[in-house]
Design a protein around this motif. Structure first.
Motif, mmCIF file in Angstrom:
data_model
loop_
_atom_site.group_PDB
_atom_site.id
_atom_site.type_symbol
_atom_site.label_atom_id
_atom_site.label_comp_id
_atom_site.label_asym_id
_atom_site.label_seq_id
_atom_site.Cartn_x
_atom_site.Cartn_y
_atom_site.Cartn_z
ATOM 1 N N UNK A 150 -12.038 -39.527 -49.306
ATOM 2 C CA UNK A 150 -12.571 -38.917 -48.342
ATOM 3 C C UNK A 150 -13.400 -37.563 -48.660
ATOM 4 N N UNK A 151 -14.666 -37.441 -48.613
ATOM 5 C CA UNK A 151 -15.273 -36.231 -48.963
ATOM 6 C C UNK A 151 -15.464 -35.306 -47.891
ATOM 7 N N UNK A 152 -15.307 -33.979 -48.205
ATOM 8 C CA UNK A 152 -15.148 -33.106 -47.262
ATOM 9 C C UNK A 152 -16.245 -31.807 -47.901
ATOM 10 N N UNK A 153 -16.271 -30.747 -47.051
ATOM 11 C CA UNK A 153 -17.233 -29.896 -47.310
ATOM 12 C C UNK A 153 -16.479 -28.656 -48.186
ATOM 13 N N UNK A 154 -16.942 -27.668 -48.761
ATOM 14 C CA UNK A 154 -16.418 -26.480 -49.208
ATOM 15 C C UNK A 154 -15.280 -25.954 -48.399
ATOM 16 N N UNK A 155 -15.921 -25.736 -47.193
ATOM 17 C CA UNK A 155 -14.921 -24.873 -46.181
ATOM 18 C C UNK A 155 -13.805 -25.740 -45.963
ATOM 19 N N UNK A 156 -13.961 -26.995 -45.659
ATOM 20 C CA UNK A 156 -12.886 -27.768 -45.201
ATOM 21 C C UNK A 156 -11.853 -27.843 -46.505
ATOM 22 N N UNK A 157 -12.216 -28.264 -47.741
ATOM 23 C CA UNK A 157 -11.569 -28.155 -48.865
ATOM 24 C C UNK A 157 -10.553 -26.991 -48.947
ATOM 25 N N UNK A 158 -11.053 -25.520 -48.597
ATOM 26 C CA UNK A 158 -10.476 -24.547 -48.781
ATOM 27 C C UNK A 158 -9.349 -24.301 -47.604
ATOM 28 N N UNK A 159 -9.700 -24.890 -46.418
ATOM 29 C CA UNK A 159 -8.821 -24.765 -45.414
ATOM 30 C C UNK A 159 -7.390 -25.858 -45.895
ATOM 31 N N UNK A 160 -7.782 -27.086 -46.472
ATOM 32 C CA UNK A 160 -6.629 -27.824 -46.733
ATOM 33 C C UNK A 160 -5.795 -27.591 -48.138
ATOM 34 N N UNK A 161 -6.754 -26.727 -48.932
ATOM 35 C CA UNK A 161 -5.942 -26.373 -50.181
ATOM 36 C C UNK A 161 -4.991 -25.471 -50.241
ATOM 37 N N UNK A 162 -3.903 -25.472 -50.895
ATOM 38 C CA UNK A 162 -2.968 -24.475 -50.863
ATOM 39 C C UNK A 162 -2.897 -23.523 -52.180
ATOM 40 N N UNK A 163 -4.081 -23.504 -52.809
ATOM 41 C CA UNK A 163 -4.235 -22.778 -54.055
ATOM 42 C C UNK A 163 -5.465 -21.503 -53.713
ATOM 43 N N UNK A 164 -5.623 -20.657 -54.560
ATOM 44 C CA UNK A 164 -6.468 -19.573 -53.951
ATOM 45 C C UNK A 164 -7.876 -19.973 -54.744
#
Lengths: 254, 254
Positions: free
Chosen positions: B71-85
């Protein structure tokens, strides 16, 4: 009683700056935070400039403040100076100790850190070296700062128990050799499983562990008496460097 | 190719919720983040629901995605799902594995964690148990969640290498006894220095380490064959529990 409640107070600005390595080096001071660590600082011979206390902090009775300057601050000021999310309300401003004139000496035991990047690893290894009864820890100039808040926290006070000195490791290897202290590197390639070494606590040792990614520098490895590794029996790619150091230190001290 | 660029997308909302233990338990799924850990998940027999990839991520060629939904996502979506800085741009959504039917068996080696609170400690000990060639790790119900992002990161993938099972430890102590596997607790009081034990790898062992503050539960300690401790030779008050576990595991396995 001094009481500071303004974030614009020059002392507050000065203390906040101590979060950076640059300022710690410029002023030769660092912060020690929390009941346990401040207690360890008080019990040690480190020079304490002042102890900053939150006016509402509930201080444990065990702490002896009789010979130290105290500065009281508001909640807001404490939160600004603190480097933790939930401050315990006590921070000691300490002077860095001058590098003691350390002589290695026969039979001594030292841990040498070569460019360890993670402050938690540096701190944990200082704590483990203390626990294992070592005579001190030497850090190469490329290591994480000893006086970083995370490093200090991970030492759990051991920073105040044994000499911890930044130094060029190569210079020291010669000193160890003159004192007939065997020097062990750590390396997967060209090393032997540590269990093949007999531990000989009377002779002492200097153990070098290296950078989390690249290990111990090749030029250091070429100057050791022997290079050791901790075998991996399962599918893990490696051990955390602090773990490897702990296993080796306890094995070598016998 | 699916491509998600809205934070309001139901899948995005669902994945974000997996940051909580509650949601992980409800859905029986968890997130695995970063190149190395996703690679370990791909190599293991864990079931992967989908791999979420930042559209701009530069994926290492080593990763083999041939049998998995992407599943491909935008930068913004990745940052929302990610638990790292600083997200690496890749997250696998994985199914928790059913507790395997584990038989202890003669000569096996197990690490038992009693109410370990810190996810980093839980993860580091799973990694160390893997490195030491253990047959598995048992966690008491009071331990930090295995599927917490910090735990998974600290395992460095070892979660996918050996069985890691939450279970009532007491039940297992009986199983070990039936299989003549010696059970060792860790305790400063009433324990013996570990060096007094001969390591006997053929017999296997089950080692119990306990809560960072209070140690191993007294009722567990009373059911062991012997209780051990790692001596403190310096002024440190204690060793980090992961360090103590590593020293003991490598000693006991011989």
């Amino acid at each position: 009683m001094k009481m500071i409640d303004s974030l614009q107070n020059p002392s507050v600005k000065k203390w906040k700056k101590l979060h950076t390595k640059k300022e710690r080096e410029k002023t030769n001071t660092f912060l020690v935070e929390g009941f346990h660590l401040v207690e360890e600082a008080l019990k040690s011979d480190v020079e304490i400039t002042t102890i900053i206390v939150d006016q509402d902090a509930n201080l444990p009775r065990a702490l002896d403040f009789s010979n130290v300057s105290m500065t009281y601050v508001s909640n807001q000021v404490m939160r600004a100076i603190s480097e933790t999310e939930t401050p315990q309300g006590i921070i000691a401003v300490c002077k860095k100790q001058e590098t003691k004139d350390i002589s290695s000496g026969r039979g001594q035991k030292w841990l040498l850190l070569d460019r360890i990047q993670d402050p938690g690893n540096v701190g944990t290894m200082i704590r483990t070296a203390d626990a294992a009864g070592l005579d001190g820890v030497l850090l190469s100039p490329g290591c994480a700062d000893i006086y970083n808040a995370k490093t200090i926290r991970a030492t759990q006070g051991s920073l105040f128990h044994i000499p911890v000195v930044t130094a060029e490791l190569t210079t020291w290897l010669n000193t160890f050799k003159e004192d007939s202290v065997p020097v062990y590197g750590t390396a997967l390639e060209g090393g032997v499983p540590y269990q093949e070494m007999d531990s000989n606590p009377e002779r002492g040792f200097a153990l070098i562990v290296g950078n989390e990614g690249s290990g111990v520098d090749a030029s250091l490895l070429s100057q050791t008496d022997k290079n050791l590794y901790v075998p991996i029996y399962g599918k893990a790619e490696s051990l955390n460097v602090s773990l490897a150091a702990g296993i080796l230190l306890y094995y070598l001290r016998g």
